[in-house]
Write a protein that holds these residues in place. Structure first.
Motif, PDB file in Angstrom:
ATOM      1  N   TRP A  94     -58.011 -43.292  35.786  1.00 24.65           N
ATOM      2  CA  TRP A  94     -57.389 -42.662  34.623  1.00 24.65           C
ATOM      3  C   TRP A  94     -58.474 -41.949  33.831  1.00 24.65           C
ATOM      4  N   TRP A  95     -58.395 -40.626  33.846  1.00 26.18           N
ATOM      5  CA  TRP A  95     -59.394 -39.790  33.165  1.00 26.18           C
ATOM      6  C   TRP A  95     -58.864 -39.446  31.775  1.00 26.18           C
ATOM      7  N   ARG A  96     -59.527 -40.023  30.780  1.00 22.50           N
ATOM      8  CA  ARG A  96     -59.113 -39.792  29.405  1.00 22.50           C
ATOM      9  C   ARG A  96     -59.722 -38.475  28.929  1.00 22.50           C
ATOM     10  N   ARG A  97     -58.881 -37.436  28.777  1.00 26.88           N
ATOM     11  CA  ARG A  97     -59.356 -36.116  28.346  1.00 26.88           C
ATOM     12  C   ARG A  97     -59.223 -36.002  26.839  1.00 26.88           C
ATOM     13  N   ASN A  98     -60.368 -36.089  26.183  1.00 22.59           N
ATOM     14  CA  ASN A  98     -60.359 -35.974  24.719  1.00 22.59           C
ATOM     15  C   ASN A  98     -61.289 -34.874  24.219  1.00 22.59           C
ATOM     16  N   GLY A  99     -61.873 -34.119  25.155  1.00 20.74           N
ATOM     17  CA  GLY A  99     -62.709 -32.989  24.754  1.00 20.74           C
ATOM     18  C   GLY A  99     -64.086 -33.372  24.244  1.00 20.74           C
ATOM     19  N   LYS A 100     -64.466 -34.649  24.385  1.00 17.08           N
ATOM     20  CA  LYS A 100     -65.732 -35.093  23.798  1.00 17.08           C
ATOM     21  C   LYS A 100     -66.809 -35.396  24.833  1.00 17.08           C
ATOM     22  N   THR A 101     -66.559 -35.046  26.105  1.00 24.74           N
ATOM     23  CA  THR A 101     -67.571 -35.306  27.116  1.00 24.74           C
ATOM     24  C   THR A 101     -68.747 -34.352  26.950  1.00 24.74           C
ATOM     25  N   TYR A 102     -69.869 -34.725  27.540  1.00 27.37           N
ATOM     26  CA  TYR A 102     -71.065 -33.877  27.463  1.00 27.37           C
ATOM     27  C   TYR A 102     -70.766 -32.498  28.040  1.00 27.37           C
ATOM     28  N   SER A 103     -70.087 -32.467  29.184  1.00 24.38           N
ATOM     29  CA  SER A 103     -69.882 -31.199  29.865  1.00 24.38           C
ATOM     30  C   SER A 103     -69.061 -30.224  29.032  1.00 24.38           C
ATOM     31  N   ARG A 104     -68.116 -30.699  28.270  1.00 27.66           N
ATOM     32  CA  ARG A 104     -67.306 -29.806  27.459  1.00 27.66           C
ATOM     33  C   ARG A 104     -68.070 -29.364  26.218  1.00 27.66           C
ATOM     34  N   GLN A 105     -68.816 -30.266  25.610  1.00 27.11           N
ATOM     35  CA  GLN A 105     -69.533 -29.922  24.386  1.00 27.11           C
ATOM     36  C   GLN A 105     -70.749 -29.051  24.672  1.00 27.11           C
ATOM     37  N   ALA A 126     -38.196 -16.634  21.678  1.00 31.55           N
ATOM     38  CA  ALA A 126     -39.473 -17.357  21.696  1.00 31.55           C
ATOM     39  C   ALA A 126     -40.401 -16.781  22.755  1.00 31.55           C
ATOM     40  N   LEU A 127     -41.657 -16.723  22.425  1.00 35.58           N
ATOM     41  CA  LEU A 127     -42.745 -16.384  23.348  1.00 35.58           C
ATOM     42  C   LEU A 127     -43.739 -17.528  23.258  1.00 35.58           C
ATOM     43  N   ARG A 128     -44.057 -18.143  24.392  1.00 33.32           N
ATOM     44  CA  ARG A 128     -44.942 -19.305  24.365  1.00 33.32           C
ATOM     45  C   ARG A 128     -46.393 -18.878  24.616  1.00 33.32           C
ATOM     46  N   ALA A 129     -47.295 -19.390  23.783  1.00 35.03           N
ATOM     47  CA  ALA A 129     -48.727 -19.117  23.947  1.00 35.03           C
ATOM     48  C   ALA A 129     -49.480 -20.435  24.042  1.00 35.03           C
ATOM     49  N   ASP A 130     -50.227 -20.630  25.138  1.00 42.21           N
ATOM     50  CA  ASP A 130     -51.127 -21.780  25.281  1.00 42.21           C
ATOM     51  C   ASP A 130     -52.548 -21.260  25.070  1.00 42.21           C
ATOM     52  N   PRO A 131     -53.157 -21.496  23.923  1.00 43.49           N
ATOM     53  CA  PRO A 131     -54.466 -20.894  23.639  1.00 43.49           C
ATOM     54  C   PRO A 131     -55.595 -21.352  24.559  1.00 43.49           C
ATOM     55  N   ALA A 132     -55.501 -22.585  25.107  1.00 44.44           N
ATOM     56  CA  ALA A 132     -56.581 -23.076  25.971  1.00 44.44           C
ATOM     57  C   ALA A 132     -56.018 -24.128  26.900  1.00 44.44           C
ATOM     58  N   SER A 133     -56.679 -24.311  28.060  1.00 43.85           N
ATOM     59  CA  SER A 133     -56.239 -25.312  29.029  1.00 43.85           C
ATOM     60  C   SER A 133     -56.994 -26.620  28.868  1.00 43.85           C
ATOM     61  N   PHE A 134     -57.766 -26.766  27.792  1.00 47.48           N
ATOM     62  CA  PHE A 134     -58.567 -27.968  27.571  1.00 47.48           C
ATOM     63  C   PHE A 134     -58.652 -28.205  26.068  1.00 47.48           C
ATOM     64  N   PRO A 135     -58.990 -29.421  25.652  1.00 48.89           N
ATOM     65  CA  PRO A 135     -59.108 -29.690  24.214  1.00 48.89           C
ATOM     66  C   PRO A 135     -60.252 -28.888  23.597  1.00 48.89           C
ATOM     67  N   THR A 136     -59.952 -28.147  22.560  1.00 45.87           N
ATOM     68  CA  THR A 136     -60.973 -27.372  21.855  1.00 45.87           C
ATOM     69  C   THR A 136     -60.400 -26.956  20.510  1.00 45.87           C
ATOM     70  N   SER A 137     -61.173 -26.248  19.714  1.00 47.59           N
ATOM     71  CA  SER A 137     -60.689 -25.768  18.414  1.00 47.59           C
ATOM     72  C   SER A 137     -60.618 -24.245  18.440  1.00 47.59           C
ATOM     73  N   PHE A 138     -59.672 -23.690  17.665  1.00 43.99           N
ATOM     74  CA  PHE A 138     -59.468 -22.244  17.670  1.00 43.99           C
ATOM     75  C   PHE A 138     -58.685 -21.848  16.425  1.00 43.99           C
ATOM     76  N   LYS A 139     -58.702 -20.550  16.145  1.00 45.07           N
ATOM     77  CA  LYS A 139     -57.863 -19.978  15.097  1.00 45.07           C
ATOM     78  C   LYS A 139     -56.716 -19.233  15.761  1.00 45.07           C
ATOM     79  N   PHE A 140     -55.525 -19.335  15.171  1.00 50.05           N
ATOM     80  CA  PHE A 140     -54.348 -18.712  15.775  1.00 50.05           C
ATOM     81  C   PHE A 140     -53.475 -18.114  14.681  1.00 50.05           C
ATOM     82  N   ALA A 141     -53.061 -16.872  14.865  1.00 48.29           N
ATOM     83  CA  ALA A 141     -52.151 -16.243  13.903  1.00 48.29           C
ATOM     84  C   ALA A 141     -51.197 -15.332  14.652  1.00 48.29           C
ATOM     85  N   ALA A 142     -49.949 -15.277  14.189  1.00 47.54           N
ATOM     86  CA  ALA A 142     -48.954 -14.372  14.767  1.00 47.54           C
ATOM     87  C   ALA A 142     -48.219 -13.672  13.636  1.00 47.54           C
ATOM     88  N   ARG A 143     -48.131 -12.336  13.730  1.00 46.30           N
ATOM     89  CA  ARG A 143     -47.429 -11.558  12.709  1.00 46.30           C
ATOM     90  C   ARG A 143     -46.483 -10.566  13.375  1.00 46.30           C
TER      91      ARG A 143
END
Length: 689
Positions: free
Chosen positions: A348-359, A57-74
């Protein structure tokens, strides 16, 4: 058998991402074995995993915050097939960063342990639960310092889901402290669910609704709520976040213990959308230099209402960074000792990726830099603000002086032609600082090549001198000889085993003297394998002092990415240490008697720290440090005996075993370079005294 080559393709779909890859080097996935990639929109990552092996196994974390992305491994059996595939990827889309991880380990060196039964809760959960239990057991008695309505919590609301508002109100009502009010200031919500929630609320004396007719933005809505606030202290929350158990109790107790405090901030528990803990924001004590690189304070922050009125509340036009602009303005002129950090996860900071600063990160970043530029302008300092090592964080660039001050570069040395010739060449040929002298203090070189080198530089460089005194090595004495001979306005202590990487390093260090009270500046140093050697020294590590995050990858950002911006530290290494002339005149010379070889830099920094000088570490001056190549080990014979004595001297003179370093949150342990969370056994209530 398996296909030996893996190609990973990661592409952001909305905003830049910061992938991190965990390589199993035979011991499982560990933070020390990570490869962190700089922010980008598209990556092609290759790795040779071998045709056989027990590591699968090789572990990949695509981002350190909630966001959208495309991911493929071959996987591919041959390099030719893999390169054909990569070529199609590179042709099909825009700019791509290509990273080759090389040949990865294939076999376990330590067998993985089987986890049977229930897993123990994470350290984050253990830390939070222990903190809340200790707070529940704390006995307090209200005093006149917080009589009446002592706290108003103001929350701007826009189209908030009813369950978020229910969670927030419930967390407020269960605090059990009198004299607090919650003001929900609606910013013209259009959501039927939000408006219906308002209509369903029963009237309560301590929970008030301010319903604004039109949408004016976060700052306008917050100010509308502030106009109704009656508390002597003000706190701001977001509508999707939650107040932690017993937060008001501890905040009130801290304010009562410190009646002259002007500001208080707490730590934060990071939770997911269902309020399950996923991490924690453990902050240092107040650091105005760190605050110019990122808003690490954020929530839960408690402001004096009178001062907020004085500065005119929040300003519009800083969307996404309106709280940062408020902080910068609020802190101006406030005595630093009256700014308190309560190391308790009160929010308690609810991280859902929908704050103004992230968008809308670009706009928020631009507004933050506008606020920073104005902050320095009010202090009559002209600056521009660039991206830091993390591009959304900040590097304040001070205007170059009309004439750069003269720096005396002091290099203790003996023999070792390769080292001394390299550092002298780097200074005179690779460093772009226009005004410096070099003083080599030599304690007995006999190597003719070194003596000839000195003579060569004496002839061609009027700014160079080398003085040889044949004597037992004493680093402090060598430094003091240089300091006494120096003619510069400021002095730079420089080891001979340092190597320059980029030309602007010395300008960056000198620029840091523009921060108030700065007496000492240190640099980011790397081992020759690009691992971290120096990112600042923490007093109290191992009962003495030690480098934190030793051997981390050079891109490592640390908690809140603080290692990507400037920080105030209690100590920096003497391998590359700039000392201001004012500090030198007041603190004096290095201690030759107690710290001949080890801990002389720690002693000097602690003396400066106790005298009120600021010590800054900057990642924007980065050099290689081939540590101790010229001196050897201190682990045997007389050297070991001397080393142990100097350890004892440090404990005796500075009580380092009980020292609480302001750069490190009290929740972190002091036993490792990579500090881990320690489950608390007592609460830490800050004090101004």
């Amino acid at each position: 058998m398996r296909k030996k080559l893996v190609v990973i393709h990661v592409a952001a779909t909305s905003e830049p991402i910061d992938p991190k890859l965990y390589i199993n080097r035979g011991y499982g996935f560990r933070e020390k074995d990570t490869v962190s990639l700089p922010e980008g929109s598209r990556f092609v990552i290759t790795a040779d995993i071998g045709s056989v092996g027990s590591i699968c196994a090789l572990r990949a974390d695509p981002a350190s915050f909630p966001t959208s992305f495309k991911f493929a491994a071959r996987a591919f059996a041959s390099e030719k097939a893999a390169e054909r595939y990569i070529a199609t990827l590179l042709r099909s889309e825009g700019q791509t960063k290509r990273i080759d991880l090389g040949r990865l380990p294939q076999y376990w060196l330590k067998l993985p342990r089987l986890r049977l039964g229930r897993r123990a809760p994470s350290l984050t959960i253990q830390y939070a639960e222990a903190s809340y239990r200790l707070a529940s057991e704390l006995e307090t008695a209200p005093t006149p310092a917080t009589a009446g309505t002592w706290l108003s919590v103001v929350v701007p609301v826009y189209n908030a889901p009813p369950r978020y508002l229910d969670d927030l109100v419930k967390s407020f009502e269960t605090q059990g402290e009198t004299g607090a009010e919650l003001i929900l200031s609606d910013d013209g919500s259009t959501s039927p669910e939000t408006r219906q929630w308002y209509q369903s609320q029963q009237s309560k004396d301590n929970v008030r609704l301010v319903l604004n007719e039109r949408n004016g933005g976060i700052a306008a809505a917050t100010n509308a709520g502030l106009s109704h606030a009656e508390g002597q202290w003000i706190a701001f929350l977001d509508h999707d976040d939650v107040i932690a158990p017993h937060a008001f109790k501890l905040i009130r107790h801290t304010l009562e213990q410190n009646p002259d405090a002007n500001f208080l901030y707490t730590d934060e528990l990071v939770v997911d959308d269902t309020l399950r803990p996923t991490g924690v924001m453990l902050k240092p004590a107040y650091d105005s230099v760190l605050l110019t690189g990122l808003n690490y304070i954020n929530h839960f922050s408690i402001y004096r209402h009178s001062r907020l009125r004085e500065i005119g509340y929040l300003r519009t036009g800083y969307d996404g960074s309106q709280d940062y602009d408020l902080l910068l303005r609020y802190m101006e002129g406030v005595p630093e000792e009256s700014i308190l950090h309560l190391p308790y996860p009160a929010y308690w900071w609810r991280r859902n990726g929908k704050t103004y600063s992230r968008q809308f990160m670009d706009a928020a970043t631009a507004n933050a830099r506008k606020a920073l530029t104005e902050r320095f302008a009010r202090q009559r300092q002209t600056v521009s603000v660039d991206g830091a090592l993390t591009k959304t964080l900040h590097r304040v660039v001070f205007d170059a002086p009309h004439e750069w001050p003269k720096i005396s570069v002091i290099i203790p040395s003996k023999d070792n032609f390769d080292l001394i010739s390299r550092i002298l060449g780097d200074l005179f040929e690779k460093t772009d600082y226009p005004n410096f002298e070099v003083l080599v203090v030599d304690n007995g070189s006999a190597d003719q090549a070194v003596l000839d080198l000195y003579e060569h530089y004496r002839k061609i460089q009027p700014r160079f001198s080398a003085v040889i005194n044949r004597e037992t090595f004493n680093f402090s004495r060598s430094v003091n000889r240089g300091l006494n001979a120096a003619t510069g306005e400021h002095c730079l202590i420089l080891n001979n085993d340092v190597e320059v990487i980029e030309p602007g390093w010395l300008k960056e260090m000198v620029s840091c003297l523009a921060y108030d009270r700065t007496g000492i500046v240190g640099a980011k140093l790397l081992f020759s394998n690009d691992k971290m050697q120096h990112a600042g020294v923490v007093i109290g590590f191992g009962g003495l002092a030690g480098h934190w995050y030793l051997n981390k990858p050079k891109e490592f950002g640390g908690p809140m990415n603080r290692l990507h911006v400037r920080n105030t530290m209690t100590c920096v290494t003497g391998a590359v240490m700039l000392i201001s002339g004012d500090c030198l005149r007041n603190i004096g010379l290095f201690d030759e008697e107690n710290f001949a070889v080890a801990y002389n830099d720690v002693d000097y920094c602690l003396r400066a720290h106790k005298a009120g000088y600021r010590i800054i570490w900057t990642p924007f001056a980065c050099l290689y440090h081939h540590e101790s190549l010229s001196r050897g080990s201190d682990k045997s014979g007389e050297r070991k005996k001397r080393f142990e004595q100097e350890k004892q001297n440090l404990r005796r003179l500075h009580a380092t075993q009980g020292f609480i370093d302001r750069a490190l949150n009290p929740a972190y342990g002091r036993d490792k370079s990579d500090p881990k969370i320690v489950v608390p056994t007592r609460l830490h209530i800050p004090s101004m005294s």
